[in-house]
Design a protein around this motif. Structure first.
Motif, PDB file in Angstrom:
ATOM      1  N   LYS A  61      15.476  61.963  70.661  1.00 29.15           N
ATOM      2  CA  LYS A  61      15.475  62.337  72.071  1.00 29.15           C
ATOM      3  C   LYS A  61      15.785  61.131  72.956  1.00 29.15           C
ATOM      4  O   LYS A  61      16.383  61.268  74.021  1.00 29.15           O
ATOM      5  CB  LYS A  61      14.123  62.936  72.459  1.00 29.15           C
ATOM      6  N   GLU A  62      15.369  59.950  72.490  1.00 28.78           N
ATOM      7  CA  GLU A  62      15.574  58.725  73.264  1.00 28.78           C
ATOM      8  C   GLU A  62      16.939  58.096  72.988  1.00 28.78           C
ATOM      9  O   GLU A  62      17.310  57.120  73.648  1.00 28.78           O
ATOM     10  CB  GLU A  62      14.476  57.711  72.920  1.00 28.78           C
ATOM     11  N   CYS A 100      14.491  50.004  67.288  1.00 23.31           N
ATOM     12  CA  CYS A 100      13.212  50.525  66.830  1.00 23.31           C
ATOM     13  C   CYS A 100      13.182  50.488  65.305  1.00 23.31           C
ATOM     14  O   CYS A 100      14.225  50.634  64.658  1.00 23.31           O
ATOM     15  CB  CYS A 100      13.016  51.965  67.326  1.00 23.31           C
ATOM     16  N   ARG A 101      11.999  50.269  64.748  1.00 24.90           N
ATOM     17  CA  ARG A 101      11.833  50.322  63.294  1.00 24.90           C
ATOM     18  C   ARG A 101      10.872  51.445  62.928  1.00 24.90           C
ATOM     19  O   ARG A 101       9.910  51.715  63.655  1.00 24.90           O
ATOM     20  CB  ARG A 101      11.247  49.002  62.762  1.00 24.90           C
ATOM     21  N   LEU A 102      11.128  52.081  61.789  1.00 23.88           N
ATOM     22  CA  LEU A 102      10.166  52.999  61.186  1.00 23.88           C
ATOM     23  C   LEU A 102       9.838  52.448  59.808  1.00 23.88           C
ATOM     24  O   LEU A 102      10.634  52.541  58.878  1.00 23.88           O
ATOM     25  CB  LEU A 102      10.730  54.418  61.074  1.00 23.88           C
ATOM     26  N   ASN A 103       8.674  51.822  59.697  1.00 25.56           N
ATOM     27  CA  ASN A 103       8.231  51.245  58.436  1.00 25.56           C
ATOM     28  C   ASN A 103       7.500  52.316  57.630  1.00 25.56           C
ATOM     29  O   ASN A 103       6.589  52.968  58.131  1.00 25.56           O
ATOM     30  CB  ASN A 103       7.293  50.060  58.702  1.00 25.56           C
ATOM     31  N   CYS A 104       7.890  52.479  56.365  1.00 25.41           N
ATOM     32  CA  CYS A 104       7.318  53.526  55.521  1.00 25.41           C
ATOM     33  C   CYS A 104       6.415  52.972  54.423  1.00 25.41           C
ATOM     34  O   CYS A 104       6.057  53.700  53.504  1.00 25.41           O
ATOM     35  CB  CYS A 104       8.439  54.351  54.888  1.00 25.41           C
ATOM     36  N   ALA A 105       6.045  51.686  54.510  1.00 27.63           N
ATOM     37  CA  ALA A 105       5.224  51.063  53.474  1.00 27.63           C
ATOM     38  C   ALA A 105       3.837  50.737  54.021  1.00 27.63           C
ATOM     39  O   ALA A 105       3.709  50.008  55.013  1.00 27.63           O
ATOM     40  CB  ALA A 105       5.895  49.796  52.962  1.00 27.63           C
ATOM     41  N   ASP A 140      25.529  56.752  69.024  1.00 26.21           N
ATOM     42  CA  ASP A 140      26.043  55.969  70.147  1.00 26.21           C
ATOM     43  C   ASP A 140      24.960  55.534  71.124  1.00 26.21           C
ATOM     44  O   ASP A 140      25.248  54.972  72.177  1.00 26.21           O
ATOM     45  CB  ASP A 140      27.116  56.770  70.887  1.00 26.21           C
ATOM     46  N   GLY A 141      23.692  55.802  70.795  1.00 27.28           N
ATOM     47  CA  GLY A 141      22.604  55.378  71.658  1.00 27.28           C
ATOM     48  C   GLY A 141      22.321  56.297  72.821  1.00 27.28           C
ATOM     49  O   GLY A 141      21.461  55.984  73.662  1.00 27.28           O
ATOM     50  N   SER A 142      22.994  57.444  72.886  1.00 21.93           N
ATOM     51  CA  SER A 142      22.749  58.377  73.987  1.00 21.93           C
ATOM     52  C   SER A 142      21.610  59.325  73.625  1.00 21.93           C
ATOM     53  O   SER A 142      21.382  59.616  72.443  1.00 21.93           O
ATOM     54  CB  SER A 142      24.018  59.181  74.297  1.00 21.93           C
ATOM     55  N   PRO A 143      20.844  59.811  74.610  1.00 22.62           N
ATOM     56  CA  PRO A 143      19.752  60.746  74.339  1.00 22.62           C
ATOM     57  C   PRO A 143      20.242  61.944  73.531  1.00 22.62           C
ATOM     58  O   PRO A 143      21.323  62.482  73.773  1.00 22.62           O
ATOM     59  CB  PRO A 143      19.292  61.164  75.742  1.00 22.62           C
ATOM     60  N   GLY A 158       5.862  64.077  58.655  1.00 22.78           N
ATOM     61  CA  GLY A 158       5.527  63.266  59.818  1.00 22.78           C
ATOM     62  C   GLY A 158       6.634  62.296  60.178  1.00 22.78           C
ATOM     63  O   GLY A 158       6.915  62.060  61.360  1.00 22.78           O
ATOM     64  N   ALA A 159       7.268  61.704  59.159  1.00 23.66           N
ATOM     65  CA  ALA A 159       8.384  60.785  59.413  1.00 23.66           C
ATOM     66  C   ALA A 159       9.550  61.519  60.061  1.00 23.66           C
ATOM     67  O   ALA A 159      10.200  60.986  60.975  1.00 23.66           O
ATOM     68  CB  ALA A 159       8.827  60.129  58.110  1.00 23.66           C
ATOM     69  N   LEU A 160       9.820  62.739  59.620  1.00 20.24           N
ATOM     70  CA  LEU A 160      10.896  63.525  60.231  1.00 20.24           C
ATOM     71  C   LEU A 160      10.600  63.802  61.694  1.00 20.24           C
ATOM     72  O   LEU A 160      11.487  63.719  62.555  1.00 20.24           O
ATOM     73  CB  LEU A 160      11.086  64.838  59.469  1.00 20.24           C
ATOM     74  N   GLU A 161       9.352  64.135  61.992  1.00 19.72           N
ATOM     75  CA  GLU A 161       8.987  64.389  63.390  1.00 19.72           C
ATOM     76  C   GLU A 161       9.132  63.118  64.227  1.00 19.72           C
ATOM     77  O   GLU A 161       9.572  63.170  65.379  1.00 19.72           O
ATOM     78  CB  GLU A 161       7.558  64.931  63.470  1.00 19.72           C
ATOM     79  N   ALA A 162       8.735  61.979  63.654  1.00 24.00           N
ATOM     80  CA  ALA A 162       8.884  60.709  64.379  1.00 24.00           C
ATOM     81  C   ALA A 162      10.352  60.433  64.678  1.00 24.00           C
ATOM     82  O   ALA A 162      10.703  59.996  65.789  1.00 24.00           O
ATOM     83  CB  ALA A 162       8.281  59.571  63.562  1.00 24.00           C
TER      84      ALA A 162
END
Length: 339
Positions: free
Chosen positions: A227-228, A173-178, A143-146, A217-221
């Motif tokens: 959180k946001e 936000c995007r997370l590009n994995c390539a 829902d976009g809440s922290p 690292g992707a999981l941490e990102a």
């Protein structure tokens, strides 16, 4: 005067006799957590969890059950009693029982606009916008809440449509994995993070080690983005292997799914998901799961192997990319059959 040798021998003897016992649970530990440590039935753990809440906590959980569930999982992880080594199967069962106790119903989502009828079954978007296809797969609702993360999964062609990502999916936000796409999102105002993974057919130790580090690292990102309260598009070039491994890892580590459940779910959305067996092995290692991920089923009873091409004509690659990819796929299949 002390004999140094005798003194050292005495200390060694004491060290050998000392038994390091596991630390006892805190005296004020809630009953539900003690139940969890004892591995009683997930339903009993969830019921006791609700009973251990004070009236104010119960009311808060009713108002925001998803946040209550997230706090439950966080408490389990912080108590160092989760079953990561077993693929989080018990933790996942407890979280599902908590969902039932809170009245959380996991309904299959339907887009609020016209799409192909087949899309409704999996919460996918599949439509043409002008001359471009826009295909998005909803992995996790939010829902976009922290403290809350929503995930949409796609290939590069859809991920590169920033305006449509925001309009139809609420992506911020995007997370590009390539690795080959790191410089392909220029000109977009959409925040883009990169985990530059390569989709290569290799079981070399250094390649597997790099993948496992990148998946962690992707999981941490993603945890930072949670959180946001972000709504994230996770993508790679074809939306199969690299981004598929990341979203599968998230479903297993953060949503309580088993590896088998995550793989089957993603392959229902994309039949060629997780079609690089060596990257799939890296995923299994990250999750510390015992069962290996099978090849994608083929109609003739065999299995598919599918890798992202090293380049495409759209990116100015050579015209013989298709034949290069066919040669690469044939080589991969031959190598796997000989292993």
């Amino acid at each position: 005067m002390f004999d140094d040798d005798l003194l050292e021998a005495a200390f060694d003897a004491v060290d050998e006799e000392v038994e390091v016992l596991p630390s006892a649970p805190p005296a004020d530990e809630p009953t539900w957590l003690s139940f969890f440590r004892s591995r009683v039935s997930p339903e009993d753990v969830a019921s006791q969890w609700v009973l251990d809440m004070c009236p104010e906590e119960v009311e808060k959980a009713k108002q925001d059950p998803q946040a209550a569930r997230a706090r439950l999982r966080q408490r389990i992880v912080e108590a160092n009693c989760a079953d990561a080594a077993d693929g989080w199967s018990y933790t996942g069962a407890v979280l599902r029982a908590a969902d039932a106790a809170l009245g959380i119903v996991h309904q299959k989502a339907e887009p609020a606009f016209h799409a192909k009828p087949s899309s409704f079954a999996t919460g996918c978007i599949d439509m043409m916008l002008g001359e471009k296809p826009f295909r998005m797969k909803r992995i996790v609702e939010g829902d976009g809440s922290p403290g809350n993360l929503a995930i949409w999964w796609s290939d590069f062609e859809s991920a590169n449509q920033a305006e449509n990502l925001a309009k139809y999916c609420g992506v911020n936000c995007r997370l590009n994995c390539a690795a080959e796409l790191v410089d392909k999102f220029a000109g977009s105002t959409l925040v883009t993070r990169h985990m530059p993974m390569h989709d290569t057919f290799s079981d070399e130790d250094d390649v597997i080690a790099t993948w496992t580090d990148q998946l962690r690292g992707a999981l941490e990102a993603l945890r930072e983005l949670r959180k946001e309260g972000a709504v994230v598009n996770v993508n790679c070039r074809m939306g199969k292997n690299r981004s598929g491994a990341v979203v599968a890892a998230w479903l297993c580590t953060e949503c309580g799914w088993s590896l088998d459940q995550a793989v089957e779910h993603l392959r229902q959305m994309n039949p060629l998901a997780l079609a690089n067996p060596h990257l799939a092995e890296a995923l299994r290692m990250v999750l510390q799961a015992e069962n290996t991920i099978p090849l994608n089923r083929a109609p003739d009873g065999g299995g598919w192997i599918c890798l992202s091409p090293p380049g495409t004509p759209r990116d100015g690659a050579a015209a013989n990319t298709g034949s290069q990819f066919q040669d690469l796929a044939a080589e991969a299949a031959a190598k796997l059959s000989n292993d």
